[in-house]
Design an enzyme around this catalytic site. Structure first.
Site, PDB file in Angstrom:
ATOM      1  N   GLU A  88      69.645  28.377  53.268  1.00  0.00           N
ATOM      2  CA  GLU A  88      69.290  28.437  51.842  1.00  0.00           C
ATOM      3  C   GLU A  88      69.329  29.908  51.397  1.00  0.00           C
ATOM      4  O   GLU A  88      68.928  30.793  52.159  1.00  0.00           O
ATOM      5  CB  GLU A  88      67.866  27.866  51.719  1.00  0.00           C
ATOM      6  CG  GLU A  88      67.245  27.879  50.353  1.00  0.00           C
ATOM      7  CD  GLU A  88      65.799  27.334  50.386  1.00  0.00           C
ATOM      8  OE1 GLU A  88      65.227  27.168  51.494  1.00  0.00           O
ATOM      9  OE2 GLU A  88      65.260  27.084  49.295  1.00  0.00           O
TER      10      GLU A  88
ATOM     11  N   LYS B  87      68.697  22.121  44.224  1.00  0.00           N
ATOM     12  CA  LYS B  87      67.506  21.651  44.968  1.00  0.00           C
ATOM     13  C   LYS B  87      66.568  20.860  44.065  1.00  0.00           C
ATOM     14  O   LYS B  87      66.093  21.374  43.040  1.00  0.00           O
ATOM     15  CB  LYS B  87      66.794  22.864  45.572  1.00  0.00           C
ATOM     16  CG  LYS B  87      65.622  22.536  46.486  1.00  0.00           C
ATOM     17  CD  LYS B  87      65.060  23.824  47.104  1.00  0.00           C
ATOM     18  CE  LYS B  87      63.995  23.572  48.141  1.00  0.00           C
ATOM     19  NZ  LYS B  87      63.513  24.846  48.735  1.00  0.00           N
TER      20      LYS B  87
ATOM     21  N   CYS C  97      66.324  22.600  52.251  1.00  0.00           N
ATOM     22  CA  CYS C  97      65.013  22.899  52.835  1.00  0.00           C
ATOM     23  C   CYS C  97      63.952  21.850  52.526  1.00  0.00           C
ATOM     24  O   CYS C  97      63.999  20.763  53.036  1.00  0.00           O
ATOM     25  CB  CYS C  97      64.571  24.305  52.434  1.00  0.00           C
ATOM     26  SG  CYS C  97      63.356  24.977  53.603  1.00  0.00           S
TER      27      CYS C  97
END
Ligand code: ACM
Length: 264
Positions: free
Chosen positions: A41, A115, A148
């Site tokens: 990330e 995300k 993540c």
């Protein structure tokens, strides 16, 4: 097919240094046969921003900004697919914690993911992702992307599996210790391969745990990184295993779902 993670320590707000380091590690993975390489990330900028202005100055557009252009060029040159986390600024100046996927076809740009589940102080800088969970058919495999903290929500991996992912590419900057144990279970319950590429090092008191992980549909850990080394993990995977959702002659983990019992 061989897949790889790149585990590295990005230098905060120094994209050019991060491009060089990522390139060296991607070349190592490709030399070892990888066709798909996953980077952490925010590999280009670092993670622990202090203000929104700091992110606004460093974030780039996708695909026109320098990070995506760098990845597109490298994909074309090396004949490799890359999934990498990057700070995105859209045309209106909105910021997203995104991942791009590039490959050796045409311009090299394949797509992006923003995300969905923002972690902790990311909420101060980034907009929550508005593109949903995406699966990219790259010909040799179907690649689902999550970033993540998305792992903490089993719906993320499940949605990608339901959309047909064989492999979940998972750029990460993990700070909590749980994901290396949890990801093999995400792989098992969805019968997919997972490639978690984590970073190492420390930024303003935040320590990242390393331990990048490639897990199999049988919950095996096929490769795991150290806690503090810059390295690549490369493994051969069997896509047939991910595409066969039967766990015995009477159970198929997707067809046996009972969604009518899952709503509140
Ligand atoms: C995280 O989502 N970077 C913990």
């Amino acid at each position: 097919m061989k897949v790889a993670y790149v585990q590295m320590e990005p230098t905060f707000l120094k994209p050019e240094i991060n491009y060089s380091k990522a390139e060296e590690l991607i070349r190592t993975a490709v030399d070892r046969g990888a066709r798909l390489v996953v980077l952490p990330e925010l590999f280009d900028t670092g993670y622990n921003f202090r203000s929104r202005e700091e992110v606004l100055r460093i974030a780039g557009q996708i695909p026109d900004g320098p990070t995506t252009q760098f990845l597109m060029q490298l994909s074309r040159e090396l004949g490799v697919f890359i999934v990498a986390g990057t700070a995105e600024k859209d045309e209106q100046g909105k910021l997203y914690n995104s991942a791009v996927i590039t490959g050796p076809v045409g311009s090299g740009y394949i797509g992006k993911y923003r995300k969905v589940h923002l972690f902790y102080r990311e909420k101060l800088f980034f907009e929550p992702g508005n593109l949903g969970f995406r699966v990219f058919n790259i010909g040799i495999a179907k690649i689902g992307v999550m970033v993540c903290f998305d792992w903490f929500f089993p719906e993320s991996a499940r949605t990608l599996a339901l959309k047909g992912a064989d492999i979940i590419a998972h750029p990460s900057n993990l700070v909590m210790p749980y994901a290396p144990r949890a990801m093999p279970i995400r792989a098992l319950e969805n019968r997919v391969y997972t490639v978690t590429a984590n970073r190492i090092g420390e930024e303003f008191g935040l320590r990242f745990i390393g331990r990048s992980t490639i897990a199999s549909p049988k919950a095996e850990v096929l490769a795991v990184g150290s806690e503090d080394g810059e390295e690549v993990g490369v493994v051969e995977i069997d896509l047939g295993l991910a595409r066969d959702k039967r766990i015995n002659e009477m159970n198929d983990i997707l067809k046996d779902r009972r969604p009518e019992h899952y709503s509140l």
